[in-house]
Design a protein around this motif. Structure first.
Motif, PDB file in Angstrom:
ATOM      1  N   THR A 124      95.851 122.626   4.093  1.00 32.96           N
ATOM      2  CA  THR A 124      96.016 121.920   5.358  1.00 32.96           C
ATOM      3  C   THR A 124      94.941 120.856   5.461  1.00 32.96           C
ATOM      4  O   THR A 124      93.749 121.167   5.462  1.00 32.96           O
ATOM      5  N   HIS A 125      95.373 119.588   5.527  1.00 36.83           N
ATOM      6  CA  HIS A 125      94.431 118.459   5.617  1.00 36.83           C
ATOM      7  C   HIS A 125      93.370 118.529   4.534  1.00 36.83           C
ATOM      8  O   HIS A 125      92.181 118.287   4.781  1.00 36.83           O
ATOM      9  N   THR A 129      93.337 127.155   2.431  1.00 42.50           N
ATOM     10  CA  THR A 129      93.371 128.380   3.219  1.00 42.50           C
ATOM     11  C   THR A 129      93.450 129.587   2.299  1.00 42.50           C
ATOM     12  O   THR A 129      94.280 129.627   1.377  1.00 42.50           O
ATOM     13  N   VAL A 130      92.618 130.583   2.535  1.00 40.70           N
ATOM     14  CA  VAL A 130      92.636 131.823   1.750  1.00 40.70           C
ATOM     15  C   VAL A 130      93.674 132.785   2.326  1.00 40.70           C
ATOM     16  O   VAL A 130      94.471 133.374   1.616  1.00 40.70           O
ATOM     17  N   HIS A 131      93.643 132.952   3.661  1.00 42.75           N
ATOM     18  CA  HIS A 131      94.664 133.736   4.347  1.00 42.75           C
ATOM     19  C   HIS A 131      94.594 133.416   5.834  1.00 42.75           C
ATOM     20  O   HIS A 131      93.676 132.724   6.294  1.00 42.75           O
ATOM     21  N   LEU A 132      95.565 133.899   6.605  1.00 43.19           N
ATOM     22  CA  LEU A 132      95.570 133.743   8.054  1.00 43.19           C
ATOM     23  C   LEU A 132      95.506 135.118   8.712  1.00 43.19           C
ATOM     24  O   LEU A 132      95.961 136.110   8.136  1.00 43.19           O
ATOM     25  N   GLU A 133      94.949 135.150   9.908  1.00 45.10           N
ATOM     26  CA  GLU A 133      94.944 136.366  10.710  1.00 45.10           C
ATOM     27  C   GLU A 133      95.559 136.037  12.073  1.00 45.10           C
ATOM     28  O   GLU A 133      95.073 135.150  12.774  1.00 45.10           O
ATOM     29  N   TYR A 134      96.631 136.736  12.417  1.00 41.22           N
ATOM     30  CA  TYR A 134      97.315 136.496  13.687  1.00 41.22           C
ATOM     31  C   TYR A 134      97.004 137.618  14.674  1.00 41.22           C
ATOM     32  O   TYR A 134      96.905 138.789  14.295  1.00 41.22           O
ATOM     33  N   LYS A 208      96.171 132.240  15.766  1.00 39.30           N
ATOM     34  CA  LYS A 208      95.900 132.441  14.343  1.00 39.30           C
ATOM     35  C   LYS A 208      94.475 132.013  14.022  1.00 39.30           C
ATOM     36  O   LYS A 208      93.961 131.039  14.574  1.00 39.30           O
ATOM     37  N   LYS A 209      93.854 132.775  13.145  1.00 35.78           N
ATOM     38  CA  LYS A 209      92.549 132.417  12.606  1.00 35.78           C
ATOM     39  C   LYS A 209      92.769 131.955  11.167  1.00 35.78           C
ATOM     40  O   LYS A 209      93.295 132.698  10.344  1.00 35.78           O
ATOM     41  N   GLU A 210      92.383 130.715  10.898  1.00 34.80           N
ATOM     42  CA  GLU A 210      92.458 130.208   9.527  1.00 34.80           C
ATOM     43  C   GLU A 210      91.177 130.596   8.803  1.00 34.80           C
ATOM     44  O   GLU A 210      90.075 130.286   9.266  1.00 34.80           O
ATOM     45  N   VAL A 211      91.331 131.278   7.698  1.00 33.14           N
ATOM     46  CA  VAL A 211      90.190 131.672   6.873  1.00 33.14           C
ATOM     47  C   VAL A 211      90.213 130.811   5.623  1.00 33.14           C
ATOM     48  O   VAL A 211      91.141 130.896   4.813  1.00 33.14           O
ATOM     49  N   GLY A 220      95.047 126.525  17.225  1.00 39.59           N
ATOM     50  CA  GLY A 220      96.293 126.656  17.971  1.00 39.59           C
ATOM     51  C   GLY A 220      96.746 125.310  18.465  1.00 39.59           C
ATOM     52  O   GLY A 220      96.010 124.340  18.447  1.00 39.59           O
ATOM     53  N   SER A 221      97.998 125.265  18.943  1.00 41.22           N
ATOM     54  CA  SER A 221      98.556 124.004  19.412  1.00 41.22           C
ATOM     55  C   SER A 221      99.115 124.095  20.818  1.00 41.22           C
ATOM     56  O   SER A 221      99.712 123.168  21.309  1.00 41.22           O
TER      57      SER A 221
END
Length: 232
Positions: A124-125, A129-134, A208-211, A220-221
């Motif tokens: 992303t940009h 990203t390694v993983h996401l946490e929702y 979501k947390k971007e790791v 978030g949006s």
């Protein structure tokens, strides 16, 4: 006694996921002001926080009553039983199956079923990203999903909608959300599915947390309820 629930970046700022206090009679805006004084870390989030009272978005002048459940909603990223007795609207930790969720809405009156699958991307940009946490305020998230389903049914008669969002740790390419819409006509199915994902981003309290390889951040949006953007 008032209970305040905190999620995602708001929970990180306070260091707790819930608070209790005697804030009866305060307005929602006054409560947020008081919490900023007690927990200075909330100050940077305050301009983008929405407030829900008893699982419904509330205006700043809403007064609190004894026993109310208040939720501080940071910007977010995202019914009747269907086939196999699965709900149409759900927050789950289980992996998602597009085929299974589509089967919840397909029916003898539908001429088209459109399915949207949101997946975890790696870049992303220019940042890996390694993983996401929702994370979700699950009870309110389901209620807001149900609202989206009602909006679609009113706008596109005969439409049947399912929205299922996954929470927890998700690896690259895993599905985070599946939306399925079945309608009598194919054009309606495409339009209704697009409406569902846009509304999901706007009103459903899921974060979501971007790791990344070099850090992490809640993103978030969500723009929040319409009243937040009025200028008077």
């Amino acid at each position: 006694m008032i209970t305040v629930k905190l999620f995602a970046a708001a929970a990180d700022a306070v260091g707790r996921r819930s608070l209790q206090g005697d804030w009866t009679g305060l307005t929602a805006a006054q409560l947020l002001e008081q919490l900023q004084k007690d927990y200075p870390g909330l100050a940077r989030l305050a301009p983008v926080l929405s407030i829900a009272i008893n699982r419904e978005y509330a205006t700043p002048d809403r007064r609190l009553a004894d026993g109310d459940e208040v939720a501080l909603i940071p910007p977010v990223s995202g019914g009747a039983p269907g086939p196999a007795e699965r709900p149409l609207f759900e927050v789950t930790t289980d992996p998602l199956s597009a085929d299974e969720i589509a089967a919840r809405v397909t029916n003898p009156h539908s001429g088209a079923t459109v399915v949207f699958v949101g997946t975890v991307r790696e870049w992303t940009h220019g940042r890996r990203t390694v993983h996401l946490e929702y994370e979700a305020y699950a009870e309110m998230a389901v209620a807001q999903m149900e609202q989206i389903g009602r909006e679609i049914a009113e706008r596109w008669p005969g439409a049947r909608t399912a929205i299922v969002h996954r929470v927890g740790k998700l690896a690259i390419t895993e599905a985070s959300v599946v939306i399925a819409v079945a309608t009598p006509h194919r054009a309606d199915a495409f339009e209704a599915c697009r409406h569902a994902i846009e509304r999901l981003k706007q009103i459903v309290p899921i974060w979501k947390k971007e790791v990344w390889e070099d850090g992490e951040e809640w993103v978030g949006s969500q723009t929040g309820p319409e009243w937040m953007h009025r200028t008077e």
